[in-house]
Design an enzyme around this catalytic site. Structure first.
Site, PDB file in Angstrom:
ATOM      1  N   LYS A 172      14.909  18.435  -7.872  1.00 19.52           N
ATOM      2  CA  LYS A 172      14.085  18.849  -7.008  1.00 19.52           C
ATOM      3  C   LYS A 172      14.155  17.890  -5.649  1.00 19.52           C
ATOM      4  CE  LYS A 172      10.709  20.791  -4.809  1.00 19.52           C
ATOM      5  NZ  LYS A 172      10.802  20.003  -3.368  1.00 19.52           N
ATOM      6  N   GLU A 247       9.752   5.302  -8.795  1.00 18.59           N
ATOM      7  CA  GLU A 247       9.892   4.181  -7.628  1.00 18.59           C
ATOM      8  C   GLU A 247       8.999   4.754  -6.385  1.00 18.59           C
ATOM      9  OE1 GLU A 247      10.612   2.626  -4.562  1.00 18.59           O
ATOM     10  OE2 GLU A 247      12.280   3.936  -4.445  1.00 18.59           O
ATOM     11  N   CYS A 281      12.172   2.791   1.789  1.00 20.23           N
ATOM     12  CA  CYS A 281      11.024   2.028   1.096  1.00 20.23           C
ATOM     13  C   CYS A 281      11.375   0.635   0.968  1.00 20.23           C
ATOM     14  CB  CYS A 281      11.205   2.470  -0.439  1.00 20.23           C
ATOM     15  SG  CYS A 281      12.828   2.395  -1.216  1.00 20.23           S
ATOM     16  N   GLU A 382       0.838   1.182   3.673  1.00 19.65           N
ATOM     17  CA  GLU A 382       2.419   1.740   3.962  1.00 19.65           C
ATOM     18  C   GLU A 382       2.314   2.596   5.213  1.00 19.65           C
ATOM     19  OE1 GLU A 382       6.284   2.892   1.599  1.00 19.65           O
ATOM     20  OE2 GLU A 382       4.418   4.010   0.875  1.00 19.65           O
TER      21      GLU A 382
END
Length: 482
Positions: A172, A247, A281, A382
């Site tokens: 996906k 993750e 990331c 973040e």
């Protein structure tokens, strides 16, 4: 159902429901359409994967490797085409997109090489006339949920170890950037991947979420994305016999000590912060600097930000493209505005660029924020954009404490010419990847990758570690003397 589950024509006239993919450099431009599958169609992918898993498990590992190597070669042969689509749907520069295609092919090649490595061992057995072995076997059907920021590399990172281990995969990709996932599927199909071994699922999450995640045939789910969604996924799958790998977010810090090579630190941090518009990331989003060198370092980062050339990723001279969408641009700008409101100082950038060339694009200026301390949200949250938050400290111990001052633990770096400090830094920081005089980003396919804390789960990706997630251990004892 053949690999049409992965390769259904995205502009098929028979299909009414589809998702438009737009260019973040000019959101008026539709660059492609992918199927908006129904829940029943997602279940059909699992039907195919259930059969594909049986067939693929029975395929000799050397044959699996041959298919993966041919797929890697096909990706490289079509690099220009694939990189062009990657630029169009995600906004990264052509250079960044080309590297991503190469790295995706590297993942397939690297894990193909594991077909010639041992996949079990003999162990001692105290019973007379008995030989005992340990073997690694595939899990069955695994589901991969991948993000929009590296839409070819991340699927390849997960898909390659899953396939060489003998699993069938339901993939996906993110709805913002699904086009290159079809390129990956096409390369594997062209290379001879059997029917049912890979199915690509595209659709609106609210309509297909239950079918995607609740199917009883799922043996494992590997997810890359935000910590919030990763936590939701962990809770949803809790209590089921489903292996989960997540993750998630990061707030990566680079410490610049008093003895650092400042020129190297500035150029490296700027590349790690502004590359891919900060949408990695492992991007550097926090800078911890000793007060004795804070002024020249900040001046260098400001100058580096001013030298960035914004523009469409495919345009000549562009060094930073747009962020992925208008919604994400708004989120990044909100983080910057909040920092201003909390008393931090935006030294350069901090907004959307002016000019007709940027009117319809999702651009954010490269930004440096100073006057930051532990109280500021820009230090903790973040941002996932081209924004550097700088915190000034005094001495090595304060620098280490500041790096560890985060719920995240993905990557960290230090700039120093003192070897003792370098190793002490590596010992004391609580992150999954540590760099010395290097960027927080930029790891190779054979190196284990993953974070601590809110950045990830115990299962690492890449290298030999990834195969632990996609295989199960079976112990076999044979008494050969009766």
């Amino acid at each position: 159902m053949p690999l049409q589950s992965a390769q259904e024509p995205v502009d098929s006239p028979e299909r009414v429901a589809s998702i438009e993919v737009t260019d973040p450099a000019d959101v008026r431009r539709v660059v492609g359409r992918v199927p908006a599958l129904t829940a029943a169609e997602v279940t059909a992918r699992y039907d195919a994967a259930e059969l594909g898993a049986v067939r693929w498990r029975a395929t000799n590992p050397l044959q699996r490797a041959e298919i993966m190597a041919r797929a890697a070669a096909d990706l490289r042969a079509r690099s220009a085409e694939i990189a062009g689509d990657l630029v169009a749907e995600m906004g990264k520069t052509l250079a960044e997109a080309t590297v991503e295609v190469t790295k995706a092919a590297d993942f397939l090649d690297y894990y193909a090489s594991w077909a010639r490595q041992p996949y079990g061992e003999l162990i001692a057995d105290g019973r007379p006339g008995t030989q005992t072995s340990v073997r690694r076997e595939p899990l069955g059907v695994v589901t991969l949920v991948t993000p929009w920021n590296d839409p070819l590399l991340t699927p390849a990172r997960k898909l390659a170890p899953a396939l060489i281990a003998g699993n069938a995969v339901v993939l996906k990709p993110a709805s913002e950037t699904p086009l290159v996932a079809y390129h990956l599927a096409r390369s594997l199909e062209t290379a001879g991947l059997p029917e049912g071994v890979l199915g690509v699922v595209t659709g609106r999450v609210r309509e297909i979420e239950a079918a995607l995640l609740d199917d009883p045939r799922i043996a494992a789910v590997s997810f890359t994305g935000s910590t919030a969604i990763g936590r939701q996924l962990q809770h949803r799958l809790a209590g089921r016999n489903v292996r989960v790998q997540t993750e998630m977010g990061g707030k990566n810090a680079t410490a610049v000590l008093a003895d650092a090579d400042l020129a190297a630190a500035v150029s490296t941090i700027a590349a790690a912060s502004f590359g891919q518009a900060g949408q990695r990331c492992t991007a550097t989003s926090r800078v911890v600097v000793d007060w004795t060198v804070a002024e020249p370092l900040i001046a260098g980062l400001i100058e580096a930000a001013q030298q960035v050339t914004l523009g469409p990723g495919g345009a000549e001279g562009t060094t930073m493209g747009p962020v992925v969408s208008a919604r994400h641009r708004s989120e990044v700008l909100e983080h910057i505005d909040r920092a201003r409101g909390e008393g931090a100082v935006v030294r350069v950038g901090g907004g959307a660029p002016d000019g007709e060339a940027f009117t319809h694009g999702c651009y954010v200026e490269p930004t440096v924020v100073t006057g930051v301390d532990a109280r500021h949200s820009i230090w903790r949250d973040e941002v996932f954009g081209p924004v550097i938050a700088v915190r000034v400290v005094e001495g090595f111990d304060e620098a280490v404490d500041a790096v560890n001052d985060s719920v995240y633990g993905l990557a960290a770096a230090v700039f120093t010419t003192n070897l003792q400090r370098a190793y002490e830094f590596a010992d004391r920081v609580e992150v999954g990847q540590v760099s010395v005089n290097l960027p927080t980003s930029g790891w190779d396919v054979h190196m284990p990758f993953g974070g601590f804390g809110d950045s990830g789960s115990p299962f690492k990706e890449q290298g030999a570690e990834a195969l632990r997630f996609y295989t199960k251990t079976k112990t076999v004892a044979v008494r050969y003397s009766l």
